[in-house]
Design an enzyme around this catalytic site. Structure first.
Site, PDB file in Angstrom:
ATOM      1  CB  CYS A   1      14.678  90.440  84.876  1.00  0.00           C
ATOM      2  SG  CYS A   1      14.153  89.935  83.243  1.00  0.00           S
TER       3      CYS A   1
ATOM      4  CB  CYS B   1      19.804 137.394  96.646  1.00  0.00           C
ATOM      5  SG  CYS B   1      20.365 136.376  98.035  1.00  0.00           S
TER       6      CYS B   1
ATOM      7  CB  CYS C   1      17.691 132.762  98.203  1.00  0.00           C
ATOM      8  SG  CYS C   1      17.830 134.056  99.446  1.00  0.00           S
TER       9      CYS C   1
ATOM     10  CG  ASP D   1      15.469 118.534  54.090  1.00  0.00           C
ATOM     11  OD1 ASP D   1      16.024 117.703  53.353  1.00  0.00           O
ATOM     12  OD2 ASP D   1      14.241 118.666  54.191  1.00  0.00           O
TER      13      ASP D   1
ATOM     14  CG  ASP E   1      10.312 119.134  56.388  1.00  0.00           C
ATOM     15  OD1 ASP E   1      11.348 118.603  55.938  1.00  0.00           O
ATOM     16  OD2 ASP E   1       9.218 119.101  55.800  1.00  0.00           O
TER      17      ASP E   1
ATOM     18  CG  ASP F   1      15.320 116.527  57.470  1.00  0.00           C
ATOM     19  OD1 ASP F   1      16.217 116.173  56.686  1.00  0.00           O
ATOM     20  OD2 ASP F   1      14.273 117.086  57.101  1.00  0.00           O
TER      21      ASP F   1
END
Length: 797
Positions: free
Chosen positions: A19, A82, A85, A486, A687, A691
């Site tokens: 790895c 401002c 800044c 849906d 929901d 979905d």
């Protein structure tokens, strides 16, 4: 050639030496990498490469199959005045090793910094300090507290003192047109103006010097230069005027400019505080203590001392301290500030309650299911804070302008001085015109235009149960042309109800009573629909005997001595009853609609049918109004459902939706949403877990309240209630907020586009310039605060 910095990257996912080799090769393949060293034990990589190559390094690690963990840091920044800044702080932080993204919000004086895990926070704070500002870490984003109140009180006292000293200087000028001459002697003007210039105005000098030292420009430099020029010119005139003559002094101009700017900053601070009222209101909902029931003994403990599974007593009128499930008691809960739901919600054993809601008339015992940062209230606060801290795409234009604004103004002021002198004007007039240019050209309004509108818009939306997760969703949502819904759980309740009932020889109430008696004790969804209908009709149910579930067909039993069956067409055929002609046509029509049919049968010789029930998903309250509201705004609605064609078409007909996509798999939902983008900006409303791909594929994802966490994470907007009318309301507040952003930017630019030329041409007195500059910031914030009066249309009716 300078040596590139060493970037220290955490690497997750490495398990062995191979790895390490893979990560090293991936990093060496990235652009402009001089050296790489990966350590498996510490799970970190040291890379010599330019800071701007960090995204490419992370992409290389991910492509190799590993991750570079990151985290968000919230810093409180002080000293910003401002847009220039804010831009300076942002650029300085972005150049630090390990920083992935930076967002500085002038309206809240905060910076949100996305960094790779393990970055030295002190190095970031030091970088901000080197840029001329100060920073401190925040445990969590917050906009309330004693520190802000103390700062506001200090600003009020400074303002009062500045006005007290400046008023005697400007009063003679105001009274002169009425024939009253009260001109103060030069020494008195000097004594009044000097503390205003160098004590109350010291903040401008400090900030100007810090910015100059770091090689940047800001508003304070313009104010310091302008007022110092007026003050210095007064000293010069006083010095060269012969004894016995009245010198022409401008002490009053410098003092009044500083006083007006302090007034503008104070009004701006007060107005900015109002834009964060939604967060403060939500934070105030969290109780500090709770009553824990342990071993039958009530203990008053801090909420932080509670654990999951603890039993908590909530008395009438108290706020729920935690998310939980009701174990004992009946009451109502006022969740208005959490979900926007205006009516109290009934709570009984088994129901869930939310921290921050107010308990009604009953005493409840609840079991703790979520604490601290995991409660619904805390998640709402985080979502609103994230949205208010986010930067809208339109802000990029302001950032580009603010980078060059102050240097350009300084150049214009210098040119004004040179041109007026070359035209033969005296030093006095030329200098006053240059001062007016410096004073009018304040970029404060530019920096406040976008964040204040976003804060006000997202805050008022949250009050009505609409959580806008990021500023980009807000900006995109204003231009939605297509909304894809849906069906189940979004436009319909998601639970079967009795849609139709037709009887033979008995009335509807009797048929319902007999069916309800058969279904007593059953947990089948259709049984619950029958029992709910009986409850709503206040029917008294007779006991059932010899009840028997008929697998795959229905149920049988004895009610009032009568043998009854209730089930599907297969049970009808097995009972030997024939399908009455009166019901055959209705059954066929209801099946086309996608309804589920149940026959109430009295077996015998012959068996006869007493009634036919048609079950189906019912429309949510407000679904028709939601679709109609979208249509009135020329937004096209589509229905996308996994249900059969008949069921989907029936719902679409009731709602007036012309475009229906039925029997759609989750992956196909995302494809259909992508295809709809050809017609314009698309919002997807759903929901469920199925979905989530479509919500992510849409330009704007809208998750319905009560839905899954996956849907809410994939969506840019979350509706805390499952009320479809919140969909047009969410698009409406997005449209209004974006309109405020554009209005604010228009006014911010117009003040400077009109004011600077007027000042350069000698048509603007320095004091009027100071008043206009203060007014620009206040008007922009005040305009944004008008959003706080917004309410969803269905609540105004």
């Amino acid at each position: 050639m300078p040596t590139p910095p060493t970037l220290d990257l955490p690497i997750s996912g490495m398990t062995c030496a191979s790895c390490v080799g893979r990560v090293e090769r991936a990093l060496r393949g990235a652009p402009q990498v001089d050296a790489v060293s990966v350590n498996l034990a510490s799970e970190r990589a040291r890379v010599e490469a330019p800071v701007e190559q960090l995204p490419a390094l992370i992409a290389a690690v991910r492509q190799a199959g590993y991750e570079v963990p990151s985290e968000s840091l919230d810093l409180a920044i002080s000293g910003m005045t401002c847009a220039s800044c804010a831009g300076r702080v942002e650029r300085v932080l972005r150049r630090q090793p390990g920083v992935l993204a930076v967002n500085v919000n002038l309206a809240t004086d905060q910076a949100r910094v996305q960094v790779v895990t393990g970055v030295d926070t002190q190095a970031l704070l030091a970088a901000v300090s080197t840029a001329g500002y100060s920073a401190s870490p925040m445990d969590a984003p917050q906009v309330t507290g004693d520190a802000n109140d103390r700062r506001l009180r200090a600003e009020r006292w400074r303002l009062a003192l500045a006005l007290l000293l400046a008023t005697p200087l400007v009063l003679p000028m105001l009274l002169a047109p009425f024939g009253v001459h009260l001109m103060l002697p030069a020494w008195a003007q000097f004594l009044l103006a000097t503390p205003v210039q160098f004590v109350l105005g010291a903040r401008f000098y400090r900030a100007a010097w810090s910015a100059l030292r770091s090689g940047s420009g800001n508003m304070d430099q313009l104010v310091a230069l302008g007022t110092s020029a007026g003050y210095g010119l007064s000293l010069y005139q006083w010095a060269i005027t012969p004894a016995g003559h009245t010198p022409h002094l401008y002490f009053e101009a410098s003092a009044v400019i500083i006083a007006l700017i302090l007034l503008g900053k104070y009004l701006e601070s007060r107005a900015k505080r109002q834009t964060t009222s939604a967060i403060r209101a939500l934070q105030a909902l969290r109780p500090d203590e709770a009553t824990r029931l342990q071993g039958g003994i009530e203990q008053r403990v801090a909420v932080s001392a509670l654990s999951l599974g603890d039993r908590v007593l909530v008395r009438p009128g108290e706020r729920f301290p935690v998310d939980g499930k009701v174990l004992e008691g009946d009451s109502h809960a006022d969740e208005a500030l959490i979900s926007g739901e205006s009516l109290p919600q009934a709570k009984a054993p088994g129901d869930s309650v939310t921290a921050g809601a107010i308990n009604g008339e009953g005493r409840l015992l609840i079991e703790t299911t979520a604490l601290g940062a995991e409660t619904v209230l805390s998640r709402i606060i985080r979502l609103v804070e994230d949205a208010q801290a986010a930067k809208a795409p339109i802000q990029k234009l302001v950032d580009r302008v603010s980078q060059v604004f102050v240097p350009v103004v300084l150049l214009i002021a210098l040119l004004t001085l040179i041109v007026w002198l070359s035209l033969g004007a005296g030093l006095e007039n030329a200098l006053l015109n240059a001062v007016a240019v410096l004073v009018i050209a304040c970029p404060c309004a530019l920096g406040l235009a976008t964040p204040t509108a976003i804060m006000a818009g997202t805050g008022v939306a949250a009050r009505h149960g609409i959580l806008i997760k990021d500023a980009e969703a807000l900006e995109i949502a204003h231009d939605v042309k297509v909304v894809a819904f849906d069906k189940t759980g979004t436009l319909t309740s998601g639970a079967p109800r009795i849609a139709h009932l037709q009887t033979i020889d008995i009335d509807a109430d009797q048929a319902l009573r007999l069916a309800g008696a058969l279904q007593q004790g059953s947990e089948h969804p259709l049984a619950r629909a029958v029992l709910q209908a009986c409850q709503e009709a206040a029917l008294i149910l007779a006991p059932v005997a010899a009840s028997q579930a008929l697998a795959g067909r229905g149920i049988a039993g004895l009610v009032e001595g009568r043998s009854l069956h209730l089930g599907n067409r297969r049970l009808l055929q097995e009972s030997g009853a024939s399908e009455p002609d009166d019901l055959a046509k209705a059954a066929q029509a209801w099946e086309v609609e996608g309804r589920t049919l149940s026959w109430l049968i009295e077996p015998g010789s012959p068996a006869r049918v007493l009634a036919l029930f048609a079950f189906g998903d019912t429309l949510k309250e407000g679904a028709r109004e939601a679709v109609a509201a979208l249509g009135s705004r020329h937004i096209v609605s589509h229905l996308i459902s996994g249900d059969n064609q008949g069921s989907a078409q029936a719902v679409a007909r009731q709602l007036g939706i012309g475009s229906v996509h039925a029997q759609v798999l989750p992956a196909d939902k995302a494809r259909i949403v992508s295809e709809l983008k050809a017609a314009g900006v698309v919002a997807m409303v759903g929901d469920g877990i199925n979905d989530a791909p479509a919500l992510a594929a849409a330009d704007v994802g809208i998750a319905m309240g009560g839905g899954t966490d996956v849907a809410m994470q994939a969506a840019g907007i979350t509706l805390m209630r499952g009320d479809p009318r919140l969909v047009p309301a969410a698009l409406d507040i997005a449209r209004r907020t974006y309109a405020k952003i554009r209005q604010n930017l228009f006014w911010a630019f117009i003040y400077n586009l009109v004011g600077i030329p007027l000042a350069a041409f000698g048509l603007l007195d320095p004091m009027l310039a100071g008043a206009a500059m203060a007014l620009s910031s206040v008007s922009v914030v005040s305009n944004a605060l008008l959003l706080k009066t917004w309410r969803p249309n269905h609540l105004e009716e």
